[in-house]
Scaffold this motif. Structure first.
Motif, PDB file in Angstrom:
ATOM      1  N   SER A 126      -6.793  -2.660   0.571  1.00 48.02           N
ATOM      2  CA  SER A 126      -5.893  -3.632  -0.279  1.00 48.02           C
ATOM      3  C   SER A 126      -4.497  -3.295  -0.354  1.00 48.02           C
ATOM      4  O   SER A 126      -3.865  -3.969  -0.950  1.00 48.02           O
ATOM      5  CB  SER A 126      -6.700  -3.343  -1.702  1.00 48.02           C
ATOM      6  N   THR A 127      -3.865  -2.269   0.507  1.00 53.96           N
ATOM      7  CA  THR A 127      -2.543  -2.153   0.619  1.00 53.96           C
ATOM      8  C   THR A 127      -2.293  -1.960   2.086  1.00 53.96           C
ATOM      9  O   THR A 127      -3.117  -1.906   3.103  1.00 53.96           O
ATOM     10  CB  THR A 127      -2.225  -1.138   0.091  1.00 53.96           C
ATOM     11  N   GLN A 128      -0.976  -2.457   2.457  1.00 53.82           N
ATOM     12  CA  GLN A 128      -0.513  -2.322   3.917  1.00 53.82           C
ATOM     13  C   GLN A 128      -0.763  -1.087   4.503  1.00 53.82           C
ATOM     14  O   GLN A 128      -0.988  -0.820   5.579  1.00 53.82           O
ATOM     15  CB  GLN A 128       0.905  -2.961   3.989  1.00 53.82           C
ATOM     16  N   GLU A 129      -0.350  -0.158   3.637  1.00 59.84           N
ATOM     17  CA  GLU A 129      -0.378   1.320   4.143  1.00 59.84           C
ATOM     18  C   GLU A 129      -1.598   1.713   4.353  1.00 59.84           C
ATOM     19  O   GLU A 129      -2.015   2.451   5.556  1.00 59.84           O
ATOM     20  CB  GLU A 129       0.130   2.341   3.041  1.00 59.84           C
ATOM     21  N   ARG A 130      -2.800   1.141   3.549  1.00 63.52           N
ATOM     22  CA  ARG A 130      -4.140   1.725   3.794  1.00 63.52           C
ATOM     23  C   ARG A 130      -4.667   0.722   5.299  1.00 63.52           C
ATOM     24  O   ARG A 130      -5.469   1.184   6.119  1.00 63.52           O
ATOM     25  CB  ARG A 130      -4.964   1.395   2.767  1.00 63.52           C
ATOM     26  N   ARG A 131      -4.108  -0.208   5.495  1.00 58.87           N
ATOM     27  CA  ARG A 131      -4.407  -1.053   6.560  1.00 58.87           C
ATOM     28  C   ARG A 131      -3.795  -0.652   7.640  1.00 58.87           C
ATOM     29  O   ARG A 131      -4.691  -0.341   8.981  1.00 58.87           O
ATOM     30  CB  ARG A 131      -3.979  -2.630   6.510  1.00 58.87           C
ATOM     31  N   LEU A 132      -2.605  -0.128   7.927  1.00 61.09           N
ATOM     32  CA  LEU A 132      -2.106   0.702   8.857  1.00 61.09           C
ATOM     33  C   LEU A 132      -2.717   1.760   9.008  1.00 61.09           C
ATOM     34  O   LEU A 132      -2.895   2.317  10.360  1.00 61.09           O
ATOM     35  CB  LEU A 132      -0.493   0.704   8.666  1.00 61.09           C
ATOM     36  N   ALA A 133      -2.826   2.520   8.055  1.00 56.02           N
ATOM     37  CA  ALA A 133      -3.845   3.823   8.271  1.00 56.02           C
ATOM     38  C   ALA A 133      -5.043   3.692   9.092  1.00 56.02           C
ATOM     39  O   ALA A 133      -5.581   4.604   9.765  1.00 56.02           O
ATOM     40  CB  ALA A 133      -4.181   4.519   6.832  1.00 56.02           C
ATOM     41  N   ALA A 134      -5.692   2.674   8.987  1.00 50.97           N
ATOM     42  CA  ALA A 134      -7.000   2.220   9.557  1.00 50.97           C
ATOM     43  C   ALA A 134      -6.688   1.995  10.860  1.00 50.97           C
ATOM     44  O   ALA A 134      -7.421   2.379  11.744  1.00 50.97           O
ATOM     45  CB  ALA A 134      -7.654   1.153   8.804  1.00 50.97           C
ATOM     46  N   ILE A 135      -5.682   1.205  11.350  1.00 55.95           N
ATOM     47  CA  ILE A 135      -5.157   1.311  12.667  1.00 55.95           C
ATOM     48  C   ILE A 135      -5.076   2.324  13.190  1.00 55.95           C
ATOM     49  O   ILE A 135      -5.465   2.621  14.576  1.00 55.95           O
ATOM     50  CB  ILE A 135      -4.006   0.214  12.722  1.00 55.95           C
ATOM     51  N   ASN A 136      -4.153   3.323  12.803  1.00 56.55           N
ATOM     52  CA  ASN A 136      -3.955   4.559  13.267  1.00 56.55           C
ATOM     53  C   ASN A 136      -5.148   5.495  13.604  1.00 56.55           C
ATOM     54  O   ASN A 136      -5.051   6.107  14.485  1.00 56.55           O
ATOM     55  CB  ASN A 136      -2.867   5.298  12.508  1.00 56.55           C
TER      56      ASN A 136
END
Length: 663
Positions: A482-492
């Motif tokens: 639900s946040t961009q930071e968490r979406r980016l963390a999932a990609i990383n």
């Protein structure tokens, strides 16, 4: 036979480098045929497809023409927007043959990279001209509204180094700099506080612009609110409709500096890309102001007309007249008049003044990582535990392009399916080492019943060693963060799992359920399958009417609308999306038994209603706009975006971990 014998002799005479180039040509042919439906032929013709020589690769029309003219006289050059290829037709077959031999394997230096061209013969090319587009009703663009001297004077009057009340209310957003005069526009509720005007009104340097607007009857009253946005190359603003209740009808916006393409979209799916040259004035009134969203896609290059590229208006649909324009710095002055009475526009379905009263029962959009974690636990993790069996019963057919990705992996490659669900992709190839993980224990148990290797794990912290995987899947998972930071963390986290050179395939739901004039096939079928690619607009288990539309303006991902409030919306089946952050209903037919795997799919024929006794669960989704997933992936370290595409209501990317990178 003589021709074939001659061809074999020529191949035998080829040098090692020429044979390598030929193999790449054949591979390029197969790739285009497979993914774009372009049929190449071996017999010489007048027409060629130029792989890697398209606008999507950053190759400008002028650059490609310069190279092609060295081999003859092109009759037509078609450059489809956002595609990594172009089509050229020469005056003769001999000229086309010469171009194929001379240019295959040659390189063009673009603004961003060096690309290698590979040419193949085609029998014919596609349509050159499509139906001309018109501006949205009520939209006007006036060219050269201010002089170069006036432009310089306006730009010099802005002091971006100051944040004092005497120089407007300044904010530093992630995608641009912003100053407010007269009234502050608040991005947390997309509104203004009409009782708290700023100490600094609209600067006097703007008087000349506003006086001309009044004189030419572009506006009826002098504005009292000004928002100045400064965009660096590559920055943009998310699609939105300026909230109805804070401002009167007409909105005017002056573009200074670099020209840019602004995208307008109607709720029914129609879209128009509009060129805004420097020093032009955009006037929005009526339907264009109240109903159409407008936004600027974050990118460094825009597709614009090659002829008279500074002409304002819709981007031409003539593929013979498209090229790229590199963005520079752009500053916009947007003037509005604060509204003192409720809006009574002719578009009540999109109007916050005339819409249903706000409800506060829905969950709030997250304001912190802790909020996001709680939201996901209640509206993602717990929901899938409740619907696991029923959910699994609707997941059986693999998606063709996911299957293509799996088929491309070498024998005994190590594959991790992060967010594997019921494991439908784990058993498709028995010659791979596969492991799945999912946040839902019930879904992992189903994987175990099917004799698949799977474990319970959050996608943000997978308990596998770094660099151990040849490939990763993330199908319909990242849109649940639900946040961009968490979406980016999932990609990383996916990148961490990959070995150098390893690849990951990511699918997320798309905001655009109609793309390139093609609707998702799920919108066309009477009986809709709830596969992971089926986006919310396709689901047949949604009979809940809209609640208050979602949360704060999402500056991270670049989207907000006039309906964004303090609570998340519940999406209604077969309606256009009005928010990227929403709740999608799941009707659990048969009650609690379904959570144990009993019963059939909840899909019903179009228009039929779910049983009133069916429990309803709501899953959180962040649906992605065009380009958003790719831009997010580019923020991850040590990866290359190998390809991106749209697949039946999903945005998809294939990532590759850079060689020598282990972390």
């Amino acid at each position: 036979m003589d021709a074939r014998r001659e061809e074999n002799v020529n191949v035998q005479k080829m040098s090692k480098e020429e044979k390598k180039r030929l193999k790449k040509q054949i591979k390029a042919s197969h790739t285009l045929l497979k993914h774009e439906g372009i049929h190449t032929v071996s017999m010489p013709t007048k027409s060629l497809v130029v792989a890697n020589g398209g606008l999507g690769n950053g190759v400008r029309r002028e650059q490609l023409l310069e190279a092609l003219r060295q081999c003859g006289s092109p009759e037509a050059l078609l450059t489809p927007p956002d595609k990594p290829y172009a089509f050229v037709t020469f005056q003769s077959t001999e000229e086309a043959r010469l171009a194929l031999v001379a240019l295959s394997g040659s390189q063009i230096h673009t603004e961003e990279q060096v690309v290698t061209l590979y040419l193949n013969f085609v029998e014919r090319v596609g349509s050159e001209v499509q139906t001309p587009q018109e501006l949205p009703p009520g939209l006007t663009i006036l060219e050269e509204f201010v002089s170069p001297d006036d432009e310089l004077r306006l730009l010099e009057a802005i002091d971006w180094s100051s944040q004092s009340d005497g120089d407007g209310m300044q904010k530093a957003l992630k995608h641009r700099k912003v100053k407010h005069y007269g009234y502050e526009f608040r991005y947390d509720n997309n509104n203004v506080d009409k009782e708290k005007p700023l100490s600094e009104g609209i600067p006097q340097v703007c008087d000349g612009v506003l006086e001309r607007c009044l004189k030419e009857n572009l506006i009826k009253v002098k504005p009292d609110q000004l928002t100045i946005n400064q965009y660096q190359p590559g920055q943009g603003i998310p699609p939105h409709v300026d909230t109805h209740s804070p401002f009167e009808d007409t909105i005017v916006s002056l573009s200074l500096g670099s020209k840019v393409v602004m995208d307008f979209k109607h709720p029914d799916g129609r879209s128009v890309a509009v060129v805004l040259p420097g020093r032009s004035l955009l006037v929005m009134t009526g339907e264009s102001r109240y109903l159409w969203t407008h936004g600027i896609t974050p990118r460094k290059f825009d597709v614009v007309p090659a002829c008279d590229s500074n002409r304002p208006g819709p981007v031409t649909s003539d593929l013979r007249d498209l090229t790229l324009n590199k963005r520079g710095m752009r500053t916009s002055f947007t003037f509005r008049k604060v509204r003192r009475r409720p809006c009574d526009c002719a578009f009540p379905s999109a109007c916050d003044s005339q819409g249903p009263p706000q409800q506060s029962s829905g969950p709030s959009a997250p304001q912190s990582d802790s909020d996001a974690s709680c939201l996901e636990r209640e509206f993602v993790h717990e929901v899938y535990e409740q619907i696991a069996g029923h959910f699994s019963s609707t997941r059986h057919s693999p998606w063709p392009r996911v299957l293509d990705f799996l088929r491309s992996l070498p024998t005994w490659a190590v594959l991790a399916d992060v967010g594997c669900g019921n494991g439908k992709y784990l058993g498709l190839r028995t010659d791979l080492f596969t492991v799945g993980c999912d946040r839902s224990r019930s879904l992992v148990d189903i994987c175990g019943q099917r004799h698949f290797q799977a474990l319970v794990s959050d996608a943000l912290a997978v308990p596998l060693r770094s660099g151990v995987c040849d490939a990763c899947l993330s199908i319909a998972v990242i849109h649940h963060f639900s946040t961009q930071e968490r979406r980016l963390a999932a990609i990383n986290e996916l990148v961490r799992l990959l070995r150098p050179g390893g690849r990951a395939l990511i699918y997320v739901w798309s905001m655009e359920q109609e793309y390139n004039k093609q609707k998702s096939k799920y919108l066309k079928e009477k009986k809709v399958k709830q596969e992971e690619g089926s986006a919310p607009g396709n689901l047949q288990n949604s009979e809940v009417s809209d609640q208050v539309h979602a949360g704060k303006a999402d500056e991270d991902c670049g989207f907000f609308t006039e309906k964004n409030r303090s609570t998340l919306s519940v999406h209604r089946n077969r309606t256009a999306f009005h928010s990227q952050d929403l709740l999608v209903p799941w009707h659990l037919k048969g009650g609690s038994q379904q959570s144990k795997g009993v019963g059939k799919s909840s899909e019903s024929p179009a228009g039929s209603k779910a049983s009133e006794s069916s429990p309803v669960f709501h899953r959180y989704y962040h649906v992605f706009c065009e380009g958003e997933l790719e831009n997010l992936c580019q923020k991850a370290e040590n990866i290359t975006v190998r390809s991106s595409y749209y697949d039946q209501g999903n945005w998809c990317v294939i990532l590759e971990k850079k060689l020598g990178m282990i972390f």
